[in-house]
Design an enzyme around this catalytic site. Structure first.
Site, PDB file in Angstrom:
ATOM      1  N   PRO A 115      70.747  77.482  63.585  1.00  0.00           N
ATOM      2  CA  PRO A 115      72.197  77.281  63.462  1.00  0.00           C
ATOM      3  C   PRO A 115      72.671  76.274  64.511  1.00  0.00           C
ATOM      4  CG  PRO A 115      71.721  79.443  64.396  1.00  0.00           C
ATOM      5  CD  PRO A 115      70.394  78.788  64.162  1.00  0.00           C
TER       6      PRO A 115
ATOM      7  N   ASP B 141      71.346  75.264  69.825  1.00  0.00           N
ATOM      8  CA  ASP B 141      70.992  76.400  68.972  1.00  0.00           C
ATOM      9  C   ASP B 141      71.961  77.535  69.296  1.00  0.00           C
ATOM     10  OD1 ASP B 141      69.840  78.667  67.854  1.00  0.00           O
ATOM     11  OD2 ASP B 141      67.775  78.036  68.287  1.00  0.00           O
ATOM     12  N   HIS B 142      72.823  77.831  68.349  1.00  0.00           N
ATOM     13  CA  HIS B 142      73.885  78.795  68.634  1.00  0.00           C
ATOM     14  C   HIS B 142      73.367  80.234  68.759  1.00  0.00           C
ATOM     15  CE1 HIS B 142      77.872  79.870  69.381  1.00  0.00           C
ATOM     16  NE2 HIS B 142      78.484  79.419  68.304  1.00  0.00           N
ATOM     17  N   ARG B 143      72.105  80.461  68.402  1.00  0.00           N
ATOM     18  CA  ARG B 143      71.543  81.797  68.624  1.00  0.00           C
ATOM     19  C   ARG B 143      71.327  82.037  70.105  1.00  0.00           C
ATOM     20  NH1 ARG B 143      66.231  81.161  65.106  1.00  0.00           N
ATOM     21  NH2 ARG B 143      66.283  79.282  66.395  1.00  0.00           N
TER      22      ARG B 143
ATOM     23  N   ILE C   5      72.679  79.634  72.728  1.00  0.00           N
ATOM     24  CA  ILE C   5      73.715  79.072  73.600  1.00  0.00           C
ATOM     25  C   ILE C   5      75.075  79.267  72.946  1.00  0.00           C
ATOM     26  CG2 ILE C   5      74.591  76.872  74.503  1.00  0.00           C
ATOM     27  CD1 ILE C   5      71.523  76.066  74.575  1.00  0.00           C
TER      28      ILE C   5
END
Ligand code: CAO
Length: 430
Positions: free
Chosen positions: A226, A402-404, A406
């Site tokens: 993501p 990577d929104h998982r 950060i």
């Protein structure tokens, strides 16, 4: 010389009249030593009885649903060797897998193997395989085919997963329509196949080897991570003045100092402040591996496509050294002289398109890294300061993360810190 042997249930501890839940072989089957013959189930555990030697099954003496104890005859096995294949005792002992045995509710339970004969192997299901009810042999079979037993619907007794269930699961997966991205459960419509020549002249140009290789990785990274991209502008007016000055000094030595050398140093500075950006998720996806080294990948545009050599230990190098290494490594990349090892071990990547142009873009994360910095072309802009517009040289930054791993607040803190570092390069000397 062939010899027919009776294979019977070995020592299975204190258990008696144990339920046979599965017979895994039939007459005529060739088996190897350690191949599972039957699966037994007590109220505590499931266990497989392996064959003590190689041979061909002549006759099976039991069926699912029978009750057996130590010494009950399982089958007749014709071995190709008069001496019989050796009953590998140490291997048999190893057949009791330590991890599942350790999960046995009664830790004082006597060992399953005593003396000769093959030992049954115990399995109470592994973490992640959830409530699936399957014998060790079926679990092994499923693992070999990359199937997670927990996902298979069991059709056997008490919902037990059988070999056929695993085979049917694979068949069903293979029968999925093309265009289904395996592994991550993504279903997308099929790409239409169009005959473009119907609309005008066309030419077919094969993709380069690098394009094909990097294309597969880029595609995987794009659909499985993501991505969010955070934009920022850094005031590099002073940095540029200094760079030009340095450039004049080093031109005589043939060293070209580009903005990228400063960016490398500034990025390391930011990574030291924000270690989560110099990290990778581990295979379980539950832990972040923080890297204590500062190896930065640099995307290099070559006639054959994109390559990303890695500059090592950037934290230990000065601007001039980095400028030299950049020129050297990007030169070799363009001449296809970069080894695979030189493209490994990075913690973060910079993709600079600033030499060409652009105002912003959304770079794709170079997995398993968790962030990448895109750099576009700097330009003079009016910046409002102390009541007046002043001309400043602004450098556009695009950080994909990577929104998982950060969150947005950390990402903007990172880009703000990076912009401040570039705006005041004295910070690099700190
Ligand atoms: N803003 C303004 N000018 C810039 C700049 C920026 N952000 N970055 C570089 N420049 C200038 C340089 O100073 C140089 O100017 P002069 O020739 O006048 O001195 C000129 O642009 C060319 O720089 P360069 O490209 O030779 O050097 P670099 O260190 O900036 O970059 C490299 C090196 C290897 C990263 C670059 O050549 C390259 O290949 N970039 C493409 C990377 C890429 O394709 N990324 C896409 C990934 S996603 O598909």
């Amino acid at each position: 010389m062939a010899e027919t042997k009776q294979i019977s249930v070995p020592d299975i501890g204190n258990f008696k009249d144990v339920n046979v839940v599965e017979v895994l072989v039939k007459a005529g089957d060739a088996v190897k030593a350690e191949d599972s013959l039957i699966t037994l189930e007590t109220d505590k555990a499931t266990m497989d009885v392996p064959s003590p030697s190689a041979g061909v099954v002549k006759e099976v003496k039991i069926k699912a649903g029978d009750k057996v104890s130590q010494g009950s005859v399982i089958l007749l096995l014709e071995s190709g060797d008069a001496a019989g294949a050796p009953v590998a005792q140490p291997a048999a002992a190893a057949a009791v897998s330590p991890a599942p045995a350790a999960q046995t509710p009664n830790p004082s339970r006597p060992p399953l193997v005593r003396g000769g004969g093959a030992a049954p192997s115990l399995d109470k299901g592994r973490a992640g395989e959830g409530l699936a009810h399957a014998s060790p042999a079926i679990r092994r079979f499923a693992r070999e085919l990359g199937v997670e037993v927990a996902q298979v619907r069991g059709s056997g007794e008490k919902g037990r997963v059988t070999k056929e269930d695993v085979q049917n699961f694979i068949k069903a997966a293979l029968a999925q329509p093309r265009g289904t991205a395996g592994g991550i459960g993504l279903r997308v419509a099929e790409m239409p196949v169009v005959d473009f020549a119907r609309f005008g002249a066309v030419e077919t140009k094969p993709l380069s080897r690098i394009q094909k290789l990097s294309g597969a990785n880029l595609h995987r990274n794009w659909v499985s991570i993501p991505h969010v991209t955070q934009f920022e502008e850094a005031d590099i007016t002073e940095m540029e003045a200094f760079r030009k000055q340095l450039g004049t000094e080093y031109a005589a030595q043939g060293i070209k100092i580009t903005p990228l050398a400063f960016l490398l140093r500034a990025v390391v500075e930011a990574l030291q402040q924000f270690p989560d950006f110099n990290a990778s998720l581990d295979a379980s996806g539950e832990n972040l591996i923080l890297k204590k080294y500062f190896n930065i990948g640099v995307a290099v545009d070559t006639p054959d496509g994109l390559v990303v050599p890695v500059l090592r230990d950037v934290n230990q190098k000065g601007i001039v050294q980095l400028a030299k290494e950049l020129a050297e490594i990007s030169g070799r990349a363009r001449e296809k002289k970069i080894s695979a090892a030189e493209m490994q071990g990075g913690g973060f990547t910079i993709s600079s398109l600033g030499g060409i142009g652009g105002t912003a873009f959304t770079p794709i994360i170079n997995a398993p890294e968790v962030a990448i910095l895109g750099v576009s072309r700097s330009s003079m802009k009016p910046v409002y300061r102390d009541g007046a517009f002043v001309p400043r040289l602004m450098l556009p930054l695009s950080l994909s993360y990577d929104h998982r791993v950060i969150d947005g607040a950390s990402a903007v803190r990172f880009t703000v810190y990076l912009a401040q570092t570039l705006a005041d390069i004295r910070r690099l000397a700190l």
